[in-house]
Design an enzyme around this catalytic site. Structure first.
Site, PDB file in Angstrom:
ATOM      1  N   TRP A 284       0.029  -2.635   0.805  1.00 53.74           N
ATOM      2  CA  TRP A 284      -0.387  -1.669   2.012  1.00 53.74           C
ATOM      3  C   TRP A 284      -0.138  -2.295   3.387  1.00 53.74           C
ATOM      4  O   TRP A 284       0.451  -1.304   4.297  1.00 53.74           O
ATOM      5  CB  TRP A 284      -2.055  -1.207   1.847  1.00 53.74           C
TER       6      TRP A 284
ATOM      7  N   ASP B 109      -6.713  -2.109   9.299  1.00 48.05           N
ATOM      8  CA  ASP B 109      -6.822  -1.215   8.268  1.00 48.05           C
ATOM      9  C   ASP B 109      -8.069  -1.736   7.350  1.00 48.05           C
ATOM     10  O   ASP B 109      -7.862  -2.837   6.790  1.00 48.05           O
ATOM     11  CB  ASP B 109      -5.431  -1.268   7.257  1.00 48.05           C
TER      12      ASP B 109
ATOM     13  N   LYS C 283     -13.543   4.560  -0.677  1.00 51.76           N
ATOM     14  CA  LYS C 283     -13.928   3.428  -1.150  1.00 51.76           C
ATOM     15  C   LYS C 283     -15.404   3.047  -1.088  1.00 51.76           C
ATOM     16  O   LYS C 283     -16.389   3.489  -1.856  1.00 51.76           O
ATOM     17  CB  LYS C 283     -13.175   2.071  -0.991  1.00 51.76           C
TER      18      LYS C 283
END
Lengths: 356, 356
Positions: free
Chosen positions: B99, B166, B190
């Site tokens: 990511w 992030d 999440k």
């Protein structure tokens, strides 16, 4: 008291869609897990996306060569994704209301934008006619239903360029000739799902023709190639959308949705036209929306607006206050709206008339 | 059979969050309407957004001058929104996994991007140290937890440039010094909510400094000015996020979440290190993630991988298959993960060891 949900969006959904979604949130397919906590790549979620795509294609009779995507961000995000993906030199836009104008404004950063016609100077009270679309535009953008002003294009325009349509508020309310479009998009929170998922129908071979760099997430190709699974899609809203699609199919498809919409709209517009207290806001009756039915107090009864809102609210009407741009009232009658609720609103209007 | 949900995301949420969301979908606050069919501008929805923002600020001790946004599109959309809004000339990125690399790649379209360090050649098995961040960059981007590789930055780096983080997979699992950041973002699916909402914490005075045109929906200012209500936000996921935020607060806040995460992770890593059948994949133990605990079969037991997966699945473990980039197993232990589930996985590992 029974509530009659005339919200403009997010808005009424079939009760079985609501109940099935609530049940899946408690326990998804008997898995012992919630729909909110399963992987989007789980074996039992992929069929949800697959079936939703298949039902989109079947219900709208989408020809070969088109992809159906479920994205996040809302129709407003599509206002920039459309020109990002399709506007190389010039695009045409029809200015029929607030959302059409926002889409048009966004496109201007990407190329030349021709406003082929506008009803703005008349308060967007009709759909412009007799306009010319330049033959050399990359696409012609229309907003098929104008939620705020209560106007609607009841048929796909006959033009010689590819269409792009924002169908946020009338998708699945009528048959669409998808072959005329390179892209149809919309926020799903009116006729389809709760807020949080955006549908996009895109013609595959219309992609990849612009010369600019497109950020990965804004490139429709990214999502076409990954079947809406490039990143985590909005799982719960997609699940609810599938339940609605199944419901539409079971009820008889878009033809039946259209028939019901006409019945509801005719009932309510007839009352608006008959009742001395009210008048419709759309000047050209042929442009009246079947989805968002806008009306105000007649001039000589203007003072009664707040009183009628209170009266109707006390009778269980929800969401009938008109958008601040138009004032008065807006009864949004999406696919799931039962005719009984429309009758309940008409009863309110008649009872209120007797009082004055 | 009781399921133990180790999904990497969307993933486990507190049971009361699930039940409250299901209840609100059936009937929102006793209104007779579903949470899925109320307007995002309804009087009883604005308090949901307001309270969620307030709890974000309180739980993360966010200083004055920051805004909290709830958007659609996922963290992947932020990969382009961050450089769109903040990258004028040069940005630095730390390449710690899939990511992080995607975020870095996306930024390259907007300006010069310096990869200050990378652990890619070693399979992202650690967090690079001793790197230099150029003093003239607009920001330094980090991915605080690497879901796929199971590494985590356990503290906010000390650098002399503004940070962008992030935090998709470790938000609310530890205290954060927000003042070091101009932007913290993440997909909420999440530690916070079902898929469909993206949180963004943005420093107000860091906005408006780039010279490029920013499409309306990609401009953080748009959403700051409208309090996440520029267009229809994802109502149901935001509601669920609020329930999780209330739960975190009631449990004792991020300090308590961090304490529990450490307890869970220490138990499971201890078993991985002890059990002859398994080994952890992260080479620097100090970089091991408290959220995503990755392990594989020890070299001499490689053949048992499929068998252990089957064995554990039959005992109720869900989502423990490792990402295809790493193989083996990944036990994601987000905030809502009870220690009993971690113990159940350890029991599986020990029982399986005795069989071999």
């Amino acid at each position: 008291m029974k509530k009659h949900n005339f919200n403009a969006g997010p808005s009424i959904l079939p009760r079985e869609v609501i109940e099935k979604t609530a049940q899946a949130i408690l326990d998804y397919n008997g898995s012992g897990l919630s729909l909110m906590e399963i992987s989007h790549r789980a074996k039992d979620f992929q069929p949800v996306v697959d079936e939703a795509v298949a039902l989109f294609k079947k219900l709208l009779n989408i020809p070969e060569g088109y992809s159906v995507l479920f994205l996040g961000g809302g129709a407003s995000m599509e206002f920039c994704m459309v020109p990002y993906n399709f506007l190389e030199k010039k695009a045409a836009y029809l200015n029929t209301g607030t959302w059409a104008k926002k889409a048009l404004k966004e496109a201007k950063a990407f190329g030349e934008v021709v406003e082929v016609a506008s009803s703005e100077k008349d308060g967007f009270t009709y759909i412009p006619k007799n306009y010319e679309v330049p033959a050399d535009v990359d696409y012609f953008h229309i907003t098929t239903n104008n939620t705020i002003y209560g106007t609607e294009l009841h048929a796909d325009p006959d033009v010689n360029v590819p269409l792009v349509g924002d169908m946020s508020s009338d998708i699945f309310s009528r048959p669409v000739d998808v072959s005329k479009y390179i892209c149809i998009y919309g926020g799903a929170q009116k006729n389809l799902a709760p807020a949080g998922v955006t549908f996009v129908i895109v013609k595959d071979d219309a992609l990849g023709k612009v010369s600019r760099y497109i950020p990965t997430m804004l490139n429709y190709k990214t999502h076409v190639e990954k079947g809406s699974m490039f990143n985590t899609p909005p799982v719960v809203p997609i699940y609810a959308a599938l339940q609605t699609l199944r419901w539409i199919k079971a009820q008889g498809g878009v033809e039946e949705m259209q028939r019901r919409a006409k019945v509801r709209a005719e009932m309510l517009y007839a009352e608006i036209d008959r009742n001395k207290l009210f008048r419709g806001t759309v000047t050209n009756k042929g442009d009246r929306s079947l989805m968002n039915i806008c009306f105000v107090m007649a001039d000589e009864y203007k003072d009664l607006e707040a009183e009628f809102l209170k009266f109707a609210t006390e009778k269980g009407m929800v969401g009938i206050k008109g958008h601040r741009s138009v004032g008065g009232f807006r009864a949004s009658c999406y696919n799931a709206m039962p005719v009984e609720s429309v009758q309940a609103l008409i009863d309110c209007m008649q009872e209120f008339e007797k009082m004055h």
